[in-house]
Design an enzyme around this catalytic site. Sequence first.
Site, PDB file in Angstrom:
ATOM      1  N   GLY A  72       0.839  -1.192   0.000  1.00  0.00           N
ATOM      2  CA  GLY A  72       0.000   0.000   0.000  1.00  0.00           C
ATOM      3  C   GLY A  72       0.872   1.238   0.000  1.00  0.00           C
ATOM      4  N   SER A 123       2.608   4.799   0.980  1.00  0.00           N
ATOM      5  CA  SER A 123       3.215   5.267   2.219  1.00  0.00           C
ATOM      6  C   SER A 123       2.188   6.041   3.050  1.00  0.00           C
ATOM      7  CB  SER A 123       4.411   6.163   1.892  1.00  0.00           C
ATOM      8  OG  SER A 123       5.033   6.627   3.064  1.00  0.00           O
ATOM      9  N   GLY A 124       2.115   5.729   4.342  1.00  0.00           N
ATOM     10  CA  GLY A 124       1.200   6.418   5.237  1.00  0.00           C
ATOM     11  C   GLY A 124      -0.182   5.803   5.321  1.00  0.00           C
ATOM     12  N   GLY A 131      -0.955   2.936   6.613  1.00  0.00           N
ATOM     13  CA  GLY A 131      -1.152   2.246   7.889  1.00  0.00           C
ATOM     14  C   GLY A 131      -0.606   0.831   7.961  1.00  0.00           C
ATOM     15  N   LYS A 132       0.340   0.505   7.081  1.00  0.00           N
ATOM     16  CA  LYS A 132       0.907  -0.852   7.066  1.00  0.00           C
ATOM     17  C   LYS A 132       1.617  -1.187   8.379  1.00  0.00           C
ATOM     18  CE  LYS A 132       3.409  -0.102   3.397  1.00  0.00           C
ATOM     19  NZ  LYS A 132       2.973   1.282   3.095  1.00  0.00           N
ATOM     20  N   SER A 133       2.517  -0.307   8.794  1.00  0.00           N
ATOM     21  CA  SER A 133       3.313  -0.576   9.996  1.00  0.00           C
ATOM     22  C   SER A 133       2.450  -0.603  11.248  1.00  0.00           C
ATOM     23  CB  SER A 133       4.417   0.470  10.137  1.00  0.00           C
ATOM     24  OG  SER A 133       5.304   0.433   9.028  1.00  0.00           O
ATOM     25  N   ASP A 191       8.787  -2.140   6.054  1.00  0.00           N
ATOM     26  CA  ASP A 191       9.323  -1.151   5.116  1.00  0.00           C
ATOM     27  C   ASP A 191       9.823  -1.780   3.822  1.00  0.00           C
ATOM     28  OD1 ASP A 191      10.040   1.664   4.522  1.00  0.00           O
ATOM     29  OD2 ASP A 191      12.051   0.812   4.413  1.00  0.00           O
ATOM     30  N   GLU A 248       9.074   0.684  12.081  1.00  0.00           N
ATOM     31  CA  GLU A 248       8.936   2.124  12.272  1.00  0.00           C
ATOM     32  C   GLU A 248       7.462   2.504  12.311  1.00  0.00           C
ATOM     33  OE1 GLU A 248      10.122   6.402  10.182  1.00  0.00           O
ATOM     34  OE2 GLU A 248      10.748   4.514   9.248  1.00  0.00           O
ATOM     35  N   ARG A 281     -16.967  -6.006  -3.381  1.00  0.00           N
ATOM     36  CA  ARG A 281     -17.767  -6.009  -2.150  1.00  0.00           C
ATOM     37  C   ARG A 281     -17.976  -7.405  -1.588  1.00  0.00           C
ATOM     38  NH1 ARG A 281     -20.862  -1.533  -0.853  1.00  0.00           N
ATOM     39  NH2 ARG A 281     -22.410  -2.938   0.060  1.00  0.00           N
TER      40      ARG A 281
END
Length: 306
Positions: free
Chosen positions: A155, A157-158, A160-162, A179, A203, A244
């Site tokens: 996905g 960056s930002g 919400g993976k980490s 990362d 991170e 869906r």
Amino acid sequence: MKEKINVDFLIKEFNLKPLNECKESFIERPSINRAGLLLAGAYVDETLTKNIVGWGTNESKFLLSLSQKDRKEALHRVIGANPPLLMLSVGFEKELFNEILEISNFYMVPTVSSEEHLSTLIANIGGYLSEYFAKKTAIHGSAIIVNGVGVLITGASGVGKSEAVLELIQDGHTFVSDDTVIISRLGNRFIGKPSPITQDLLEVRGIGIIDIRHTYGSSMIRTKLDIDLVLELIPFENNNNFDRIGNNELYYHILDGKIKKIQIPVKQGRTISSLVVAAVNSYLVKQDGLDPIEKIQERIKNKNGK
């Protein structure tokens, strides 16, 4: 620079016993060559200079069947091709060691013995070399084992993976990488490993870098996984045409192959880790041959039939 493995490293990694001391040598090909045709007098394969030569019971029986003159010629033919390593398994006759070492020392070919059978050495060392020399690519994402399933989370960056991975670790699932995930392909298997720089580290925005091994314990860490499923986190937008009911076959294409993929829409207020677990469990159910869509269709059919 072309991939290669230092012979001394491999000797230590697989607990092989050095029988002589030679110059530094490197392995440049993944296979272990038994060099049977070469022993029997066939032409010398030029690739032998890059392959391990491995001998066991059958090779030693063949050598013992030869006259001393023919045996020496056969050994010079193979060892003189300068393989990076000559490996003698537990089944190789020890009475031949002195003859082998005389010629190995002449050509400065590292020679080792092992208490393992040659079939075991080929499986273990050959498997390691195949993975090491396999084509690789680096992916921006996270890797974690959820309920026994190797999951690659991708996905923007930002997205919400980490944060999702941290929640999953706290729920008892096993961390592999954050990362950057180094992926290699072996047949239909896709193997993910952490980057050496970020191994064990996660991170999280606002918290910083967390050392997972020291914070949560070594039992929560693995150094690699087989990637069974890719979960793509996508910001939820009204114009996104998401699947869906989960009946679309989506795939993540990589290294000329593909891995089953599920897209998860992400928006504020949704617990991503719970959605990850739900997606994995849904994947497992379908692997067992149970398809909820088919069940719905069967129910509609039965209802209309009444």
